[in-house]
Design an enzyme around this catalytic site. Structure first.
Site, PDB file in Angstrom:
ATOM      1  N   ASP A   1       9.636 -10.996 -11.340  1.00  0.00           N
ATOM      2  CA  ASP A   1      10.619 -10.219 -12.092  1.00  0.00           C
ATOM      3  C   ASP A   1      11.684  -9.715 -11.123  1.00  0.00           C
ATOM      4  OD1 ASP A   1       9.424  -8.162 -10.702  1.00  0.00           O
ATOM      5  OD2 ASP A   1       9.088  -6.899 -12.455  1.00  0.00           O
TER       6      ASP A   1
ATOM      7  N   LYS B   1       7.809 -16.468 -16.224  1.00  0.00           N
ATOM      8  CA  LYS B   1       7.428 -15.097 -15.891  1.00  0.00           C
ATOM      9  C   LYS B   1       6.510 -14.515 -16.957  1.00  0.00           C
ATOM     10  CE  LYS B   1       9.669 -11.402 -16.925  1.00  0.00           C
ATOM     11  NZ  LYS B   1      10.659 -10.329 -17.120  1.00  0.00           N
TER      12      LYS B   1
END
Length: 321
Positions: free
Chosen positions: A209, A191
């Protein structure tokens, strides 16, 4: 000689018509149907009024009995992306940064806290430690004190000082522009790597996320709760060129309208495309009160928002909002 013919007996009038106003016996069927078009028109008006007050009602009523096909889901997903592009033409990363190094550190600090809190914390951090070399040589306790507002400050201090040392020792003090190199740095996962690649180097990537994960599941783009699987499944739906901006738009929408606990369904611009419509507040007036950041008339998350952002800048640390 003509044979007398009995006069024809007039057609029997249906009982439902007998109790109504007198009608012409020669046109009994027409008389019985006069009120139906009027009722249909009135019903249509009522439906339209209901749909105007409840934008998802038509969607719920029109839901097919059989499961949505893969092709239909892909078309709906891409339409959602197009709609979000019109709603958030100013979508952007909500972390303040001036270099790949600052973005990398800020993204690591954003774990388990808001981008706003990170943006309020990093100015003092980067003023004291502007380069990887400076941060790698810092006194840990001093770094901990500076980043304390972001939470988990001891673990985060270890991560950002570790990645600074790795950048100094292995990459000549520069942030690498490859996924394989980034994920080797302390505290950096996929991420974080995609945030840096997409926004500092222009390399397309999907940032999964908590907001992206929630909305991807609500919109039936995936049924998985594994970020890596979600990334792969969503990547198959959209062209690579859309990945970075798609991430921004979805995250923007999750933060402003499609909240985790109480989505503002009645104020959602993509309600007709949402299979989860009705999980949140559907009353338009009540839903508008749930909107956050610029959509609700409040400051955004960045102290230094990019040009074109329609909201107000966030206040610095310690200032009233």
């Amino acid at each position: 000689m003509a044979v007398p013919v009995e006069p024809a007996e007039p057609p029997k009038v249906p009982a439902s018509v007998k109790s109504a106003e007198p009608v012409n016996a020669a046109e009994p069927v027409k008389a019985a149907k006069v009120s139906r078009p009027v009722k249909a028109a009135n019903a249509a008006k009522s439906v339209k009024a209901a749909e105007a007050a409840d934008p998802g009602k038509a969607v719920r009523a029109a839901k097919p009995a059989k499961p949505e096909s893969r092709l239909a889901m892909v078309r709906r997903a891409r339409k959602i992306n197009r709609e979000l592009a019109e709603v958030y033409p100013y979508a952007h990363p909500e972390l303040d940064f001036r270099s790949p190094f600052e973005l990398l550190v800020a993204t690591v600090l954003s774990a388990q806290t808001t981008d706003l809190r990170v943006n309020q914390t990093t100015p003092a951090l980067f003023a004291k430690y502007p380069t990887p070399e400076d941060l790698a040589a810092a006194v840990p306790e001093e770094v901990e004190e500076l980043i304390r507002p972001t939470g988990f400050f001891r673990a985060k201090t270890k991560s950002i000082m570790g990645l600074a040392a790795a950048l100094r020792d292995d990459f000549g003090g520069e942030v690498p522009g490859r996924l394989d190199d980034l994920v080797k740095l302390p505290g950096v996962g996929r991420k974080t790597a995609f945030v840096v690649l997409g926004n500092a180097f222009g390399v397309p990537g999907i940032t999964v996320d908590t907001h992206f994960m929630r909305l991807a599941r609500r919109w039936k783009w995936t049924e998985s709760d594994d970020p890596v699987k979600i990334e792969a499944e969503v990547a198959e739906i959209f062209p690579k060129s859309e990945w970075t901006m798609l991430s921004h738009r979805v995250i923007f929408h999750g933060r402003r309208i499609c909240h985790a606990r109480k989505p503002a369904c009645g104020a959602c611009p993509i309600a007709p495309l949402c299979p989860a419509y009705g999980e949140g507040e559907t009353d338009p007036e009540k839903a508008r009160k749930l909107l956050k950041y610029e959509k609700g008339g409040f400051p955004g998350q960045r102290l230094s928002p990019p040009p074109g952002y329609p909201g107000r800048p966030a206040p610095p640390l310690g200032a009233g909002e």
